[in-house]
Design an enzyme around this catalytic site. Structure first.
Site, mmCIF file in Angstrom:
data_model
loop_
_atom_site.group_PDB
_atom_site.id
_atom_site.type_symbol
_atom_site.label_atom_id
_atom_site.label_comp_id
_atom_site.label_asym_id
_atom_site.label_seq_id
_atom_site.Cartn_x
_atom_site.Cartn_y
_atom_site.Cartn_z
ATOM 1 N N LYS A 18 1.026 -1.009 -0.106
ATOM 2 C CA LYS A 18 -0.232 0.315 -0.246
ATOM 3 C C LYS A 18 1.269 0.843 0.288
ATOM 4 O O LYS A 18 0.409 2.604 -1.270
ATOM 5 C CB LYS A 18 -1.499 0.228 1.361
ATOM 6 C CG LYS A 18 -1.643 -1.061 1.672
ATOM 7 C CD LYS A 18 -2.604 -0.455 2.345
ATOM 8 C CE LYS A 18 -1.925 -0.996 4.130
ATOM 9 N NZ LYS A 18 -1.106 -2.689 4.431
ATOM 10 N N ARG A 93 -9.608 1.823 8.425
ATOM 11 C CA ARG A 93 -8.851 -0.002 8.522
ATOM 12 C C ARG A 93 -9.989 0.190 9.662
ATOM 13 O O ARG A 93 -9.903 -1.503 10.004
ATOM 14 C CB ARG A 93 -8.431 0.362 9.592
ATOM 15 C CG ARG A 93 -6.677 -0.296 9.439
ATOM 16 C CD ARG A 93 -5.623 -0.018 10.140
ATOM 17 N NE ARG A 93 -4.401 -0.926 9.798
ATOM 18 C CZ ARG A 93 -3.327 -0.512 9.417
ATOM 19 N NH1 ARG A 93 -2.982 0.822 8.734
ATOM 20 N NH2 ARG A 93 -2.330 -1.441 9.858
ATOM 21 N N ARG A 132 11.934 -5.958 5.021
ATOM 22 C CA ARG A 132 11.712 -4.118 4.325
ATOM 23 C C ARG A 132 12.595 -3.172 4.849
ATOM 24 O O ARG A 132 12.973 -2.527 6.600
ATOM 25 C CB ARG A 132 10.411 -3.577 5.069
ATOM 26 C CG ARG A 132 9.818 -2.129 5.193
ATOM 27 C CD ARG A 132 8.550 -1.730 4.728
ATOM 28 N NE ARG A 132 7.504 -2.487 6.208
ATOM 29 C CZ ARG A 132 6.379 -2.148 6.579
ATOM 30 N NH1 ARG A 132 5.950 -1.858 5.469
ATOM 31 N NH2 ARG A 132 6.164 -2.632 8.034
ATOM 32 N N ARG A 164 11.327 -1.683 10.589
ATOM 33 C CA ARG A 164 10.481 -0.809 12.096
ATOM 34 C C ARG A 164 10.075 -2.049 13.182
ATOM 35 O O ARG A 164 10.677 -2.881 12.895
ATOM 36 C CB ARG A 164 9.126 -0.604 10.657
ATOM 37 C CG ARG A 164 9.105 0.143 10.461
ATOM 38 C CD ARG A 164 7.878 0.226 9.036
ATOM 39 N NE ARG A 164 6.513 0.234 9.995
ATOM 40 C CZ ARG A 164 5.296 -0.267 9.582
ATOM 41 N NH1 ARG A 164 5.067 0.480 8.057
ATOM 42 N NH2 ARG A 164 4.558 -0.728 9.361
ATOM 43 N N ARG A 175 -0.349 -8.640 13.718
ATOM 44 C CA ARG A 175 -1.183 -7.218 12.820
ATOM 45 C C ARG A 175 -1.748 -8.447 11.478
ATOM 46 O O ARG A 175 -2.903 -7.328 11.194
ATOM 47 C CB ARG A 175 0.687 -6.944 12.350
ATOM 48 C CG ARG A 175 1.065 -5.945 12.702
ATOM 49 C CD ARG A 175 2.120 -5.338 12.278
ATOM 50 N NE ARG A 175 2.196 -4.083 11.320
ATOM 51 C CZ ARG A 175 3.491 -4.774 10.331
ATOM 52 N NH1 ARG A 175 4.331 -4.868 10.417
ATOM 53 N NH2 ARG A 175 3.148 -3.717 9.210
HETATM 54 P P1 AP5 Z 1 4.568 -1.634 1.944
HETATM 55 O O1 AP5 Z 1 4.609 -1.386 0.621
HETATM 56 O O2 AP5 Z 1 5.502 -0.818 2.858
HETATM 57 O O3 AP5 Z 1 3.712 -2.726 1.820
HETATM 58 P P2 AP5 Z 1 2.481 -1.740 2.993
HETATM 59 O O4 AP5 Z 1 0.997 -2.566 2.508
HETATM 60 O O5 AP5 Z 1 2.186 -0.464 3.041
HETATM 61 O O6 AP5 Z 1 2.151 -2.055 4.744
HETATM 62 P P3 AP5 Z 1 2.773 -2.277 6.351
HETATM 63 O O7 AP5 Z 1 2.940 -3.100 6.720
HETATM 64 O O8 AP5 Z 1 3.184 -0.510 5.752
HETATM 65 O O9 AP5 Z 1 0.909 -1.368 6.084
HETATM 66 P P4 AP5 Z 1 0.628 -1.186 7.271
HETATM 67 O O10 AP5 Z 1 -0.594 -1.032 6.953
HETATM 68 O O11 AP5 Z 1 0.672 -2.716 8.538
HETATM 69 O O12 AP5 Z 1 1.135 0.010 8.691
HETATM 70 P P5 AP5 Z 1 1.151 1.220 8.389
HETATM 71 O O13 AP5 Z 1 2.134 2.030 8.775
HETATM 72 O O14 AP5 Z 1 0.004 1.506 7.573
HETATM 73 O O15 AP5 Z 1 5.881 -3.030 1.419
HETATM 74 C C1 AP5 Z 1 5.802 -3.648 1.857
HETATM 75 C C2 AP5 Z 1 7.420 -4.662 1.435
HETATM 76 O O16 AP5 Z 1 7.191 -5.282 0.330
HETATM 77 C C3 AP5 Z 1 8.764 -3.722 1.233
HETATM 78 O O17 AP5 Z 1 9.401 -4.454 1.451
HETATM 79 C C4 AP5 Z 1 8.456 -3.260 -0.610
HETATM 80 O O18 AP5 Z 1 9.219 -2.732 -0.860
HETATM 81 C C5 AP5 Z 1 8.340 -4.744 -0.424
HETATM 82 N N1 AP5 Z 1 7.318 -4.825 -1.989
HETATM 83 C C6 AP5 Z 1 5.866 -3.960 -2.201
HETATM 84 N N2 AP5 Z 1 5.720 -3.694 -3.680
HETATM 85 C C7 AP5 Z 1 6.268 -5.391 -3.902
HETATM 86 C C8 AP5 Z 1 5.852 -5.832 -4.915
HETATM 87 N N3 AP5 Z 1 4.724 -6.285 -5.666
HETATM 88 N N4 AP5 Z 1 6.948 -6.744 -4.990
HETATM 89 C C9 AP5 Z 1 7.620 -7.287 -4.159
HETATM 90 N N5 AP5 Z 1 8.108 -6.730 -3.125
HETATM 91 C C10 AP5 Z 1 6.900 -5.755 -3.111
HETATM 92 O O19 AP5 Z 1 0.713 1.001 10.484
HETATM 93 C C11 AP5 Z 1 1.239 0.813 11.549
HETATM 94 C C12 AP5 Z 1 0.755 0.688 12.587
HETATM 95 O O20 AP5 Z 1 0.316 2.196 12.522
HETATM 96 C C13 AP5 Z 1 -0.900 -0.371 12.691
HETATM 97 O O21 AP5 Z 1 -0.154 -1.573 13.034
HETATM 98 C C14 AP5 Z 1 -1.479 0.419 13.675
HETATM 99 O O22 AP5 Z 1 -0.853 -0.369 15.023
HETATM 100 C C15 AP5 Z 1 -1.323 1.844 13.556
HETATM 101 N N6 AP5 Z 1 -2.283 2.797 12.238
HETATM 102 C C16 AP5 Z 1 -1.873 2.544 10.982
HETATM 103 N N7 AP5 Z 1 -3.090 3.160 10.972
HETATM 104 C C17 AP5 Z 1 -3.950 3.396 11.993
HETATM 105 C C18 AP5 Z 1 -5.548 3.331 11.776
HETATM 106 N N8 AP5 Z 1 -6.331 3.835 10.456
HETATM 107 N N9 AP5 Z 1 -6.407 3.307 12.156
HETATM 108 C C19 AP5 Z 1 -5.710 2.207 13.797
HETATM 109 N N10 AP5 Z 1 -4.308 1.849 13.628
HETATM 110 C C20 AP5 Z 1 -3.454 2.245 12.357
#
Ligand code: AP5
Length: 218
Positions: A18, A93, A132, A164, A175
């Site tokens: 994402k 979410r 990552r 991270r 998660r």
């Molecule tokens: P990446 O693009 O980083 O994936 P992502 O889907 O963004 O994964 P996240 O872990 O960031 O999502 P998340 O939703 O858990 O975390 P967030 O920060 O929002 O890609 C992942 C890896 O794969 C990278 O190394 C990339 O290079 C590689 N890759 C990507 N595409 C690829 C492809 N096509 N082929 C091969 N490799 C590829 O949230 C973190 C925490 O914050 C949550 O757990 C929660 O505690 C809190 N939080 C955030 N938002 C909310 C909310 N709305 N409500 C409540 N809590 C929240």
């Protein structure tokens, strides 16, 4: 109020890509990338009260409470740089967040235009998150699939990359469980709204981008 504002919601499990896609798509379409995860991490590095509260949930792989998250998003979207719209990454979410987001957009004369839903099998998610590397400014790399030119160094500003806290294997597994329990109901929510666009996230990064942009321009 801006009639032409566009709002795209990136949906998918942790590690689906994402953030990677949201950054590219926002740049391509001239929109702002709004990542709730990045906003919480920014607060944490600035040692704010919100950052400390968020970290107590994030480090366990739990979601930050809805009211805190919704208020933070509302404030972010009210800034002038969001006038043309935003690519939402990690928000909404939960069903409560999705409803609050619709209500907020209605107030400012907008709506959710498209929801790219990136699907990736669980075992690939774990592999992606454990490899990552991220920059302090939110750029995302992967040790094997998307490596920086120099190991552990950001291509753009030369700063150190880091792993991270919530990418430890045991937190990653939790998660993913939290995603299935609390976020996956949004698949049906946006399917019913007619905005969901399912995309195979196991394709190379540029193919996934192409499919999202094709959907955005359709
Ligand atoms: P990446 O693009 O980083 O994936 P992502 O889907 O963004 O994964 P996240 O872990 O960031 O999502 P998340 O939703 O858990 O975390 P967030 O920060 O929002 O890609 C992942 C890896 O794969 C990278 O190394 C990339 O290079 C590689 N890759 C990507 N595409 C690829 C492809 N096509 N082929 C091969 N490799 C590829 O949230 C973190 C925490 O914050 C949550 O757990 C929660 O505690 C809190 N939080 C955030 N938002 C909310 C909310 N709305 N409500 C409540 N809590 C929240």
């Amino acid at each position: 109020m801006n009639e032409k504002a566009t709002y795209i919601v990136m949906l998918g499990p942790p590690g689906a890509g994402k953030g990677t896609q949201a950054k590219i798509i926002a740049e391509e379409l001239g929109l702002v990338h709004v990542s709730t995860g990045d906003l919480f991490r920014e607060n944490l590095s600035n040692e704010t009260e919100l950052g400390r509260l968020a970290a107590s949930f994030m480090n366990k792989g739990e979601l930050v409470p809805d009211d805190v998250t919704i208020a933070m998003v509302e404030e972010r979207l009210s800034r002038p740089d969001c006038e043309k719209g935003a690519v939402m990454d990690g928000f909404p979410r939960t069903p409560a967040q999705a409803e609050a987001f619709d209500a907020l957009l209605e107030k400012i004369g907008g709506k959710v235009d498209m929801v790219p839903f990136i699907t990736v099998p669980n075992q690939v998610l774990v592999e992606r998150l454990s490899g990552r590397w991220v920059s302090r400014s939110g750029r995302v790399y992967h040790a094997l699939y998307n490596p920086p030119i120099v190991k552990w160094v950001d291509d753009f500003d030369g700063t150190d990359l880091y792993q991270r806290e919530d990418d430890k294997p045991e937190t990653v597994v939790h998660r993913i469980e939290v995603y299935y329990e609390q976020t996956s109901p949004l698949i049906e929510y946006y399917q019913n709204a007619g905005t969901l666009l399912e995309i195979d996230g196991t394709q190379p990064i540029d193919r996934v981008t192409e499919e999202i942009l094709k959907g955005a321009k359709a």
